[in-house]
Design an enzyme around this catalytic site. Sequence first.
Site, PDB file in Angstrom:
ATOM      1  N   SER A  43      -5.413  -1.685  -6.831  1.00  0.00           N
ATOM      2  CA  SER A  43      -4.896  -2.384  -5.660  1.00  0.00           C
ATOM      3  C   SER A  43      -3.483  -2.914  -5.918  1.00  0.00           C
ATOM      4  O   SER A  43      -2.569  -2.142  -6.191  1.00  0.00           O
ATOM      5  CB  SER A  43      -5.874  -3.513  -5.286  1.00  0.00           C
ATOM      6  OG  SER A  43      -5.509  -4.151  -4.093  1.00  0.00           O
TER       7      SER A  43
ATOM      8  N   HIS B 206      -5.280   1.479  -2.397  1.00  0.00           N
ATOM      9  CA  HIS B 206      -5.892   1.416  -1.066  1.00  0.00           C
ATOM     10  C   HIS B 206      -5.052   0.507  -0.180  1.00  0.00           C
ATOM     11  O   HIS B 206      -4.107  -0.121  -0.630  1.00  0.00           O
ATOM     12  CB  HIS B 206      -7.352   0.955  -1.127  1.00  0.00           C
ATOM     13  CG  HIS B 206      -7.546  -0.417  -1.710  1.00  0.00           C
ATOM     14  ND1 HIS B 206      -8.778  -0.917  -2.054  1.00  0.00           N
ATOM     15  CD2 HIS B 206      -6.667  -1.417  -2.014  1.00  0.00           C
ATOM     16  CE1 HIS B 206      -8.652  -2.136  -2.531  1.00  0.00           C
ATOM     17  NE2 HIS B 206      -7.380  -2.465  -2.504  1.00  0.00           N
TER      18      HIS B 206
END
Length: 211
Positions: A107, A132
Amino acid sequence: MNPQIQPQARYILPSFIEHSSFGIKESNPYNKLFEERIIFLGVQVDDASANDIMAQLLVLESLDPDRDITMYINSPGGGFTSLMAIYDTMQYVRADIQTVCLGQAASAAAVLLAAGTPGKRMALPNARVLIHQPSLQGVIQGQFSDLEIQAAEIERMRTLMETTLARHTGKDAATIRKDTDRDKILTAEEAKDYGIIDTVLEYRKLSAQTA
């Protein structure tokens, strides 16, 4: 324990005694790494860890702006605003920043890994990288107009994350959007092919044996 650097430890941090011509001092692994211009991001990216990382970057730049700073990363990611605070500081300081993934960079941490100086972004062979789209924490509640504001903020963060990753990977923003619509997990070699890192490091022990 030296109080200068207090990482978010989940266990008792080991300390050790060093003898020098200046006397005896107590230190810990994080302080020792800092003396070697190494920053270790081994926790979630939040306001506290972001402030710690930014402070270390600024101090190391002030000590010597022409020497590289190394950032080791093993982090599950975290908040978007904390991510961008660290990212902006990395781009602000004059020193080149080597980024090295140990374990995982997920992330927000994946963006920091990619944001290192081109040619100086690395990972160990079994490291994992996950990218993501960003999200807001918690349940979104409120009036419809408030929900519209929150939705617009999510889209702004997503677009900023996509353009940032595109800038550092060489991918176009549309490709980043498609790939981050769901979790995309990459091995070290796949992260290299994707443009997040430049080099998959060999083990030092094996390199010494084959030299």
